[in-house]
Design an enzyme around this catalytic site. Structure first.
Site, PDB file in Angstrom:
ATOM      1  N   ARG A  59       0.888  -1.169   0.000  1.00 14.22           N
ATOM      2  CA  ARG A  59       0.000   0.000   0.000  1.00 14.22           C
ATOM      3  C   ARG A  59       0.921   1.212   0.000  1.00 14.22           C
ATOM      4  O   ARG A  59       1.808   1.323   0.837  1.00 14.22           O
ATOM      5  CB  ARG A  59      -0.883  -0.030   1.256  1.00 14.22           C
ATOM      6  CG  ARG A  59      -1.686   1.244   1.511  1.00 14.22           C
ATOM      7  CD  ARG A  59      -2.796   1.381   0.458  1.00 14.22           C
ATOM      8  NE  ARG A  59      -3.762   2.382   0.836  1.00 14.22           N
ATOM      9  CZ  ARG A  59      -3.610   3.696   0.657  1.00 14.22           C
ATOM     10  NH1 ARG A  59      -2.506   4.180   0.144  1.00 14.22           N
ATOM     11  NH2 ARG A  59      -4.566   4.520   1.006  1.00 14.22           N
ATOM     12  N   ARG A 116      -0.884  -5.398   4.986  1.00 14.67           N
ATOM     13  CA  ARG A 116      -0.113  -4.953   3.822  1.00 14.67           C
ATOM     14  C   ARG A 116       1.114  -4.160   4.273  1.00 14.67           C
ATOM     15  O   ARG A 116       1.061  -3.430   5.269  1.00 14.67           O
ATOM     16  CB  ARG A 116      -0.959  -4.055   2.918  1.00 14.67           C
ATOM     17  CG  ARG A 116      -2.182  -4.723   2.347  1.00 14.67           C
ATOM     18  CD  ARG A 116      -3.018  -3.765   1.537  1.00 14.67           C
ATOM     19  NE  ARG A 116      -3.542  -2.685   2.373  1.00 14.67           N
ATOM     20  CZ  ARG A 116      -4.470  -1.815   1.978  1.00 14.67           C
ATOM     21  NH1 ARG A 116      -4.969  -1.885   0.768  1.00 14.67           N
ATOM     22  NH2 ARG A 116      -4.899  -0.871   2.784  1.00 14.67           N
ATOM     23  N   GLU A 153     -11.127   5.250  -5.501  1.00 13.87           N
ATOM     24  CA  GLU A 153     -11.550   3.850  -5.513  1.00 13.87           C
ATOM     25  C   GLU A 153     -11.908   3.429  -6.944  1.00 13.87           C
ATOM     26  O   GLU A 153     -12.188   4.267  -7.798  1.00 13.87           O
ATOM     27  CB  GLU A 153     -12.755   3.652  -4.586  1.00 13.87           C
ATOM     28  CG  GLU A 153     -12.467   3.954  -3.133  1.00 13.87           C
ATOM     29  CD  GLU A 153     -11.459   2.996  -2.522  1.00 13.87           C
ATOM     30  OE1 GLU A 153     -11.492   1.794  -2.841  1.00 13.87           O
ATOM     31  OE2 GLU A 153     -10.622   3.459  -1.720  1.00 13.87           O
TER      32      GLU A 153
END
Length: 142
Positions: free
Chosen positions: A37, A79, A45
């Site tokens: 990330r 992540r 998004e």
């Protein structure tokens, strides 16, 4: 390959094998995929305005390339959170914001605010929209 810098931070190098969206990718490091990330930025998004363009931009810049990830943290989803450095030395996180495909994610960092201000001033990418909705507001509403 994973290394520790003299300052005690971790970095890893590997090939980008997938791009999930404008601010998430998978890097193959020593035969293991690491989901990364991008630190300090937040891209639209997938189902949001400019989400597809952000993913395409990130893919064009990073997919298939060997990058260095300067690890900052691990997020709540497990992540790796980091800054991605492209083979030519360009900071991918900064480039995405500067090109208008992400916000500087002020909740986590103030590092990329100058790049965001430049993109806004030049009406690049999502800043072409009169009233772009930040992804954190989009997620909350949906």
């Amino acid at each position: 390959m994973v290394q520790r810098t003299s300052g005690g931070t971790e970095s890893m190098s590997g090939r980008v094998v997938a791009v999930g969206d404008g601010d998430t990718l998978r890097v193959l490091v020593a035969r293991r995929e690491v989901k990364v990330r991008l630190y300090g930025i937040d891209s639209p998004e997938a189902h949001q305005a400019f989400g597809t363009q952000a993913k395409k931009f990130t893919s064009q810049k990073a997919f298939g390339k060997t990058v260095t990830v300067e690890v900052r943290d691990t997020d709540q989803y497990g992540r790796t959170v980091g800054e991605v450095i492209l083979p030519d030395g360009t900071n991918l996180n900064a480039l995405i914001v500067k090109s208008g495909y992400a916000w500087a994610y002020r909740h986590h960092s103030r590092k990329f605010i100058p790049e965001e201000e430049e993109a806004k001033a030049d009406r690049r990418g999502l800043w072409k929209d009169r009233n772009p909705i930040p992804p954190w507001e989009f997620r909350r509403a949906n």
